[in-house]
Motif scaffolding. Structure first.
Motif, mmCIF file in Angstrom:
data_model
loop_
_atom_site.group_PDB
_atom_site.id
_atom_site.type_symbol
_atom_site.label_atom_id
_atom_site.label_comp_id
_atom_site.label_asym_id
_atom_site.label_seq_id
_atom_site.Cartn_x
_atom_site.Cartn_y
_atom_site.Cartn_z
ATOM 1 N N ALA A 163 22.417 41.163 -4.323
ATOM 2 C CA ALA A 163 22.145 40.000 -5.113
ATOM 3 C C ALA A 163 20.798 39.585 -5.041
ATOM 4 C CB ALA A 163 23.304 38.991 -5.068
ATOM 5 N N GLU A 164 20.520 39.382 -3.697
ATOM 6 C CA GLU A 164 19.077 38.910 -3.009
ATOM 7 C C GLU A 164 18.003 39.873 -3.686
ATOM 8 O OE1 GLU A 164 18.382 35.975 -2.379
ATOM 9 O OE2 GLU A 164 20.148 35.696 -2.635
ATOM 10 N N PHE A 165 18.343 41.187 -3.543
ATOM 11 C CA PHE A 165 17.219 42.252 -4.108
ATOM 12 C C PHE A 165 16.798 42.179 -5.424
ATOM 13 C CE2 PHE A 165 16.738 46.388 -5.914
ATOM 14 C CZ PHE A 165 15.494 46.880 -5.342
ATOM 15 N N ALA A 166 17.940 41.796 -6.076
ATOM 16 C CA ALA A 166 17.832 41.857 -7.545
ATOM 17 C C ALA A 166 16.928 40.341 -8.057
ATOM 18 C CB ALA A 166 19.218 41.515 -8.343
ATOM 19 N N ALA A 167 17.195 39.248 -7.327
ATOM 20 C CA ALA A 167 16.677 38.134 -7.466
ATOM 21 C C ALA A 167 15.270 38.136 -6.985
ATOM 22 C CB ALA A 167 17.284 36.862 -6.569
ATOM 23 N N ALA A 168 14.875 38.753 -6.040
ATOM 24 C CA ALA A 168 13.365 39.158 -5.531
ATOM 25 C C ALA A 168 12.836 39.914 -6.749
ATOM 26 C CB ALA A 168 13.428 39.789 -4.343
ATOM 27 N N GLY A 169 13.335 40.972 -7.348
ATOM 28 C CA GLY A 169 12.976 41.626 -8.290
ATOM 29 C C GLY A 169 12.546 40.930 -9.305
ATOM 30 N N ALA A 170 13.501 40.255 -10.013
ATOM 31 C CA ALA A 170 13.399 39.170 -11.078
ATOM 32 C C ALA A 170 12.133 38.283 -10.906
ATOM 33 C CB ALA A 170 14.554 38.526 -11.343
ATOM 34 N N GLU A 171 11.817 37.583 -9.738
ATOM 35 C CA GLU A 171 10.664 36.718 -9.342
ATOM 36 C C GLU A 171 9.476 37.499 -9.786
ATOM 37 O OE1 GLU A 171 9.345 33.498 -6.249
ATOM 38 O OE2 GLU A 171 10.964 34.841 -5.727
ATOM 39 N N VAL A 172 9.223 38.774 -9.377
ATOM 40 C CA VAL A 172 8.125 39.498 -9.596
ATOM 41 C C VAL A 172 7.824 40.011 -10.896
ATOM 42 C CG1 VAL A 172 7.361 41.908 -9.005
ATOM 43 C CG2 VAL A 172 8.289 40.599 -7.068
ATOM 44 N N LEU A 173 9.107 40.431 -11.658
ATOM 45 C CA LEU A 173 8.823 40.665 -13.020
ATOM 46 C C LEU A 173 8.656 39.320 -13.898
ATOM 47 C CD1 LEU A 173 11.658 43.269 -13.284
ATOM 48 C CD2 LEU A 173 9.031 43.668 -13.354
ATOM 49 N N GLY A 174 8.900 38.296 -13.485
ATOM 50 C CA GLY A 174 8.882 37.075 -14.239
ATOM 51 C C GLY A 174 10.031 36.528 -14.856
ATOM 52 N N ASN A 175 11.283 37.031 -14.309
ATOM 53 C CA ASN A 175 12.320 36.627 -14.969
ATOM 54 C C ASN A 175 13.208 35.655 -14.218
ATOM 55 O OD1 ASN A 175 12.385 38.596 -17.149
ATOM 56 N ND2 ASN A 175 13.117 40.190 -15.456
ATOM 57 N N ASP A 176 14.170 34.932 -14.382
ATOM 58 C CA ASP A 176 14.679 34.034 -13.856
ATOM 59 C C ASP A 176 15.431 34.409 -12.533
ATOM 60 O OD1 ASP A 176 16.338 31.796 -12.657
ATOM 61 O OD2 ASP A 176 17.554 31.339 -14.667
ATOM 62 N N PRO A 177 15.099 34.232 -11.264
ATOM 63 C CA PRO A 177 16.008 34.725 -10.223
ATOM 64 C C PRO A 177 17.180 34.435 -9.995
ATOM 65 C CG PRO A 177 13.714 33.833 -9.493
ATOM 66 C CD PRO A 177 13.949 33.465 -10.709
#
Length: 281
Positions: A163-177
């Motif tokens: 879940a934290e990996f997904a949140a970190a990726g979302a932050e890079v992509l500009g999505n809601d972590p």
């Protein structure tokens, strides 16, 4: 309501239903799991008088999982799955929608099985397969991809780490972590195992990099004779907005809806706007 559907060629597809089963069908193909489509959008479409069905692609979620590292099927097979599912759920042609890499499946399905579909929505996708992009299309943003691939892979058996990996990726992509973290937890709970290949197929759709996606279909887009909507986030650095603009130009009569505050994901806050545009097709 969750269930599974078996296609004529023996593939099991995990599906979830929203709304009145007798209403016109909107089929949301997962990218790669059904949870790529926000609950809020599914519910808004159902309130608009549609039978909404979102489903998992092969090798993800509740659908047939065989060998994500060496899939024995092609992009055309995934397109045939969409057509078979649409025909099995309703005698009438369906409104088909694809998001991300599954927007590629949706394009091919609409081209190869025109009798199965009455409308097409393509969200955050492009008119060519994974791999090298056409010269006139913007490729993945290099700086964003460098940051994205610098994130260490998690222990795929650890729900919190995934879940934290997904949140970190979302932050890079500009999505809601926070939204990405919550979705990743739901995806993890639906995944049939914690093997890295299975989790990658569910969490990141990496199976697409191994698919045979030939032949090209971009040159056939002018053949599409159904209403079409192209939805794209202004801040999408994975498939930059020029890809959506190209789709809208090349599909006859297509409408382009650019979400000014979005990146690769459809934010819950945009669900009503996207649903209204889809319902207008």
């Amino acid at each position: 309501m969750h269930s599974t559907v078996h296609t004529p060629d023996g593939v099991t597809l995990g599906v979830e239903h929203f709304g009145d089963a007798s209403a016109p069908l909107v089929l949301l193909a997962g990218g790669t799991t059904m949870l790529s489509w926000p609950d809020a959008l599914c519910e808004a479409l159902a309130r608009g008088g549609r039978h909404v069905v979102r489903y998992d692609l092969r090798d993800s979620g509740a659908s047939t999982t065989a060998d994500p590292e060496a899939p024995a099927y092609t992009l055309r097979d995934l397109a045939a799955d969409a057509a078979a599912l649409a025909r099995g759920l309703d005698d009438r042609p369906a409104h088909l929608a694809g998001i991300g890499v599954d927007g590629m499946v949706a394009q091919v399905a609409a081209l190869d099985h025109p009798d199965a579909f009455s409308a097409l929505t393509l969200a955050g996708t492009r008119p060519v397969a994974p791999g090298p992009v056409d010269d006139d299309l913007p490729d993945h943003d290099a700086a964003t991809m460098k940051r994205l691939f610098a994130i260490p892979m998690p222990d795929w058996s650890d729900r919190a780490a995934v879940a934290e990996f997904a949140a970190a990726g979302a932050e890079v992509l500009g999505n809601d972590p926070a939204a990405a973290r919550a979705t990743a937890e739901r995806v993890f709970d639906r995944t049939p195992g914690t093997e890295p290949a299975v989790q990658l197929a569910n969490q990141m759709g990496m199976v697409f990099s191994k698919l045979d996606c030939k032949p090209r279909w971009r040159e056939r887009l002018p053949e599409l004779a159904i209403p079409a909507l192209v939805v794209h986030g202004r801040h999408d650095m994975f498939f930059p907005v020029g890809n959506g603009e190209a789709l809208a130009r090349e599909i006859p009569g297509a409408r382009l809806l650019v979400l000014e505050q979005a990146a690769t994901a459809i934010p819950a806050a945009a669900a009503d706007e996207v649903a209204a545009a889809m319902l207008a097709l």
